[in-house]
Design a protein around this motif. Structure first.
Motif, PDB file in Angstrom:
ATOM      1  N   UNK A   1      18.486   5.109  -1.850  1.00 30.70           N
ATOM      2  CA  UNK A   1      17.750   3.862  -1.649  1.00 30.70           C
ATOM      3  C   UNK A   1      17.661   3.098  -2.966  1.00 30.70           C
ATOM      4  N   UNK A   2      17.859   1.793  -2.931  1.00 30.68           N
ATOM      5  CA  UNK A   2      17.816   0.976  -4.133  1.00 30.68           C
ATOM      6  C   UNK A   2      16.415   0.990  -4.739  1.00 30.68           C
ATOM      7  N   UNK A   3      16.368   0.905  -6.070  1.00 35.41           N
ATOM      8  CA  UNK A   3      15.100   0.904  -6.786  1.00 35.41           C
ATOM      9  C   UNK A   3      14.879  -0.441  -7.471  1.00 35.41           C
ATOM     10  N   UNK A   4      13.621  -0.832  -7.670  1.00 28.78           N
ATOM     11  CA  UNK A   4      13.344  -2.077  -8.396  1.00 28.78           C
ATOM     12  C   UNK A   4      13.855  -1.986  -9.831  1.00 28.78           C
ATOM     13  N   UNK A   5      14.575  -3.001 -10.260  1.00 24.31           N
ATOM     14  CA  UNK A   5      15.136  -3.037 -11.605  1.00 24.31           C
ATOM     15  C   UNK A   5      15.005  -4.435 -12.185  1.00 24.31           C
ATOM     16  N   UNK A   6      15.155  -4.517 -13.509  1.00 26.92           N
ATOM     17  CA  UNK A   6      15.200  -5.795 -14.197  1.00 26.92           C
ATOM     18  C   UNK A   6      16.601  -6.035 -14.738  1.00 26.92           C
ATOM     19  N   UNK A   7      17.085  -7.252 -14.608  1.00 31.95           N
ATOM     20  CA  UNK A   7      18.388  -7.642 -15.119  1.00 31.95           C
ATOM     21  C   UNK A   7      18.191  -8.795 -16.094  1.00 31.95           C
ATOM     22  N   UNK A   8      18.930  -8.752 -17.204  1.00 32.32           N
ATOM     23  CA  UNK A   8      18.808  -9.800 -18.211  1.00 32.32           C
ATOM     24  C   UNK A   8      20.074 -10.636 -18.286  1.00 32.32           C
ATOM     25  N   UNK A   9      19.891 -11.958 -18.318  1.00 38.25           N
ATOM     26  CA  UNK A   9      20.981 -12.901 -18.555  1.00 38.25           C
ATOM     27  C   UNK A   9      20.687 -13.608 -19.866  1.00 38.25           C
ATOM     28  N   UNK A  10      21.693 -13.665 -20.748  1.00 38.53           N
ATOM     29  CA  UNK A  10      21.469 -14.198 -22.084  1.00 38.53           C
ATOM     30  C   UNK A  10      22.738 -14.882 -22.568  1.00 38.53           C
ATOM     31  N   UNK A  11      22.618 -16.150 -22.973  1.00 40.19           N
ATOM     32  CA  UNK A  11      23.792 -16.857 -23.488  1.00 40.19           C
ATOM     33  C   UNK A  11      23.722 -17.068 -24.992  1.00 40.19           C
ATOM     34  N   UNK A  12      22.823 -16.320 -25.648  1.00 38.43           N
ATOM     35  CA  UNK A  12      22.678 -16.437 -27.084  1.00 38.43           C
ATOM     36  C   UNK A  12      21.626 -17.448 -27.497  1.00 38.43           C
ATOM     37  N   UNK A  13      21.230 -18.308 -26.587  1.00 35.88           N
ATOM     38  CA  UNK A  13      20.214 -19.322 -26.877  1.00 35.88           C
ATOM     39  C   UNK A  13      19.033 -19.231 -25.925  1.00 35.88           C
ATOM     40  N   UNK A  14      19.326 -18.935 -24.666  1.00 43.23           N
ATOM     41  CA  UNK A  14      18.294 -18.781 -23.650  1.00 43.23           C
ATOM     42  C   UNK A  14      18.377 -17.386 -23.056  1.00 43.23           C
ATOM     43  N   UNK A  15      17.249 -16.932 -22.515  1.00 42.42           N
ATOM     44  CA  UNK A  15      17.203 -15.598 -21.919  1.00 42.42           C
ATOM     45  C   UNK A  15      16.339 -15.625 -20.674  1.00 42.42           C
ATOM     46  N   UNK A  16      16.830 -15.006 -19.582  1.00 41.54           N
ATOM     47  CA  UNK A  16      16.042 -14.889 -18.369  1.00 41.54           C
ATOM     48  C   UNK A  16      16.107 -13.452 -17.880  1.00 41.54           C
ATOM     49  N   UNK A  17      14.992 -12.942 -17.400  1.00 43.27           N
ATOM     50  CA  UNK A  17      14.942 -11.627 -16.786  1.00 43.27           C
ATOM     51  C   UNK A  17      14.598 -11.791 -15.309  1.00 43.27           C
ATOM     52  N   UNK A  18      15.378 -11.145 -14.465  1.00 42.66           N
ATOM     53  CA  UNK A  18      15.242 -11.259 -13.020  1.00 42.66           C
ATOM     54  C   UNK A  18      15.203  -9.857 -12.429  1.00 42.66           C
ATOM     55  N   UNK A  19      14.317  -9.642 -11.484  1.00 41.93           N
ATOM     56  CA  UNK A  19      14.250  -8.356 -10.796  1.00 41.93           C
ATOM     57  C   UNK A  19      14.901  -8.453  -9.425  1.00 41.93           C
ATOM     58  N   UNK A  20      15.481  -7.326  -8.983  1.00 42.81           N
ATOM     59  CA  UNK A  20      15.991  -7.287  -7.607  1.00 42.81           C
ATOM     60  C   UNK A  20      14.854  -7.148  -6.593  1.00 42.81           C
ATOM     61  N   UNK A  21      13.631  -6.927  -7.072  1.00 39.69           N
ATOM     62  CA  UNK A  21      12.462  -6.914  -6.191  1.00 39.69           C
ATOM     63  C   UNK A  21      12.024  -8.357  -5.963  1.00 39.69           C
ATOM     64  N   UNK A  22      12.312  -8.872  -4.792  1.00 35.66           N
ATOM     65  CA  UNK A  22      11.948 -10.245  -4.460  1.00 35.66           C
ATOM     66  C   UNK A  22      12.747 -11.301  -5.187  1.00 35.66           C
ATOM     67  N   UNK A  23      13.869 -10.892  -5.833  1.00 30.60           N
ATOM     68  CA  UNK A  23      14.649 -11.842  -6.656  1.00 30.60           C
ATOM     69  C   UNK A  23      13.727 -12.586  -7.613  1.00 30.60           C
ATOM     70  N   UNK A  24      12.838 -11.856  -8.252  1.00 28.30           N
ATOM     71  CA  UNK A  24      11.757 -12.451  -9.033  1.00 28.30           C
ATOM     72  C   UNK A  24      12.168 -12.723 -10.473  1.00 28.30           C
ATOM     73  N   UNK A  25      11.978 -13.961 -10.923  1.00 33.45           N
ATOM     74  CA  UNK A  25      12.154 -14.306 -12.333  1.00 33.45           C
ATOM     75  C   UNK A  25      10.880 -13.907 -13.058  1.00 33.45           C
ATOM     76  N   UNK A  26      10.978 -12.909 -13.930  1.00 39.18           N
ATOM     77  CA  UNK A  26       9.778 -12.416 -14.615  1.00 39.18           C
ATOM     78  C   UNK A  26       9.564 -13.078 -15.965  1.00 39.18           C
ATOM     79  N   UNK A  27      10.644 -13.554 -16.587  1.00 39.45           N
ATOM     80  CA  UNK A  27      10.496 -14.289 -17.842  1.00 39.45           C
ATOM     81  C   UNK A  27      11.668 -15.237 -18.014  1.00 39.45           C
ATOM     82  N   UNK A  28      11.420 -16.331 -18.726  1.00 39.06           N
ATOM     83  CA  UNK A  28      12.460 -17.325 -18.992  1.00 39.06           C
ATOM     84  C   UNK A  28      12.163 -17.948 -20.351  1.00 39.06           C
ATOM     85  N   UNK A  29      12.947 -17.544 -21.352  1.00 35.85           N
ATOM     86  CA  UNK A  29      12.754 -18.031 -22.709  1.00 35.85           C
ATOM     87  C   UNK A  29      13.682 -19.208 -22.979  1.00 35.85           C
ATOM     88  N   UNK A  30      13.068 -20.341 -23.346  1.00 38.45           N
ATOM     89  CA  UNK A  30      13.782 -21.600 -23.544  1.00 38.45           C
ATOM     90  C   UNK A  30      13.443 -22.146 -24.930  1.00 38.45           C
TER      91      UNK A  30
END
Length: 286
Positions: A1-30
């Motif tokens: 069974x899949x577990x809740x996890x956090x995934x990070x996307x980063x382009x060197x200037x901005x960073x976003x963390x998204x969870x597979x639980x509810x497709x939730x954006x937990x942080x967005x650094x701008x």
């Protein structure tokens, strides 16, 4: 069974963390005008509060309609359906909700674990490099759908000109918020913005101090503008206490209660049809 996890996307200037639980954006650094990063979304430091239901829909995905369905009832193809009344007397967020979960309880799309089909290196777009009521806002809408005393659209399409709902020119969110009761919680008809690659310009949000600017584009017909009217004393990141009007929400969607209003654009997806909902969040420091 899949577990809740956090995934990070980063382009060197901005960073976003998204969870597979509810497709939730937990942080967005701008970055701001000086390149200083700051987190611009409300939320929590760990996944645990989200899993325990402490987040009032912070950063999550819902159904094709954000907001309310009157009395939690509708008829489709001659069959009557009843939804969970999670915001009495109506159903809030998630048409159609995942009505009965495996454990017998009610779960919306914000409370399930989504499958991550692909993880790419970076999908954050930047043009150049804490939302309160001081933010300047523009909404590309000449009309909205007025609501009744239970915040459900009446079925009317109302011009915004000459009202405190008019954001067709850039204005501070807080300049007239006292004229609309608890605050803004209304669906705007996206009818006057530019189009680009099939997406309509829905809104522009700007912090005059940091110059952080968000331009929102979507293929949805409407956008709920909500000013966190019901947030009250929630302890979030770093112990910060979130109160009323602590943030502004831009929720692209079909019109609330459209399933019960035949004059609204349809939100029905029939068997064999494809549902596609696109949002482009474009950040800059202008």
């Amino acid at each position: 069974m899949a577990e809740p996890k956090l995934f990070e996307l980063n382009n060197g200037t901005m960073q976003v963390k998204v969870s597979n639980f509810g497709c939730t954006i937990t942080s967005l650094f701008v970055p701001d005008k000086d390149g200083k990063l700051a987190d611009v979304v409300l939320g929590f430091d760990t996944l645990e509060p989200y899993l325990k239901g402490a987040a009032p829909y912070f950063g999550c995905i819902v159904g094709r309609v954000a907001n309310r369905i009157k009395d939690g009832k509708f008829s489709l193809n001659g069959v009557e359906y009843a939804l969970p009344i999670n915001k009495p007397p109506n159903s809030l967020h998630g048409f159609v909700m995942n009505l009965i979960s495996a454990d017998g309880g009610h779960k919306g799309f914000d409370k399930v674990i989504w499958e991550v089909a692909n993880i790419s290196r970076a999908i954050i777009h930047q043009s150049r490099s804490n939302i309160i009521v001081m933010m300047e806002k523009k909404i590309f809408a000449n009309h909205l759908t007025p609501v009744d005393h239970n915040t459900v659209p009446t079925g009317e399409i109302m011009p915004v000109k000459g009202t405190p709902f008019d954001f067709t020119t850039e204005n501070k969110i807080g300049s007239r918020i006292h004229e609309v009761g608890l605050g803004y919680d209304h669906n705007y008809v996206l009818d006057c913005g530019d189009e680009n690659s099939g997406l309509k310009h829905a809104a522009k949000l700007k912090d005059p101090n940091s110059l952080r600017t968000l331009n929102l584009w979507t293929n949805a017909p409407g956008m709920q503008f909500y000013t966190a009217n019901y947030v009250n004393g929630i302890v979030g990141k770093g112990g910060a206490v979130y109160g009323k009007h602590a943030a502004a929400c831009l929720e692209t969607q079909g019109y609330p209660n459209a399933i019960n209003q035949p004059n609204f654009p349809s939100v029905v997806v029939q068997p064999g049809e494809t549902y596609k909902h696109c949002m482009l969040f474009e950040f800059s420091a202008e």
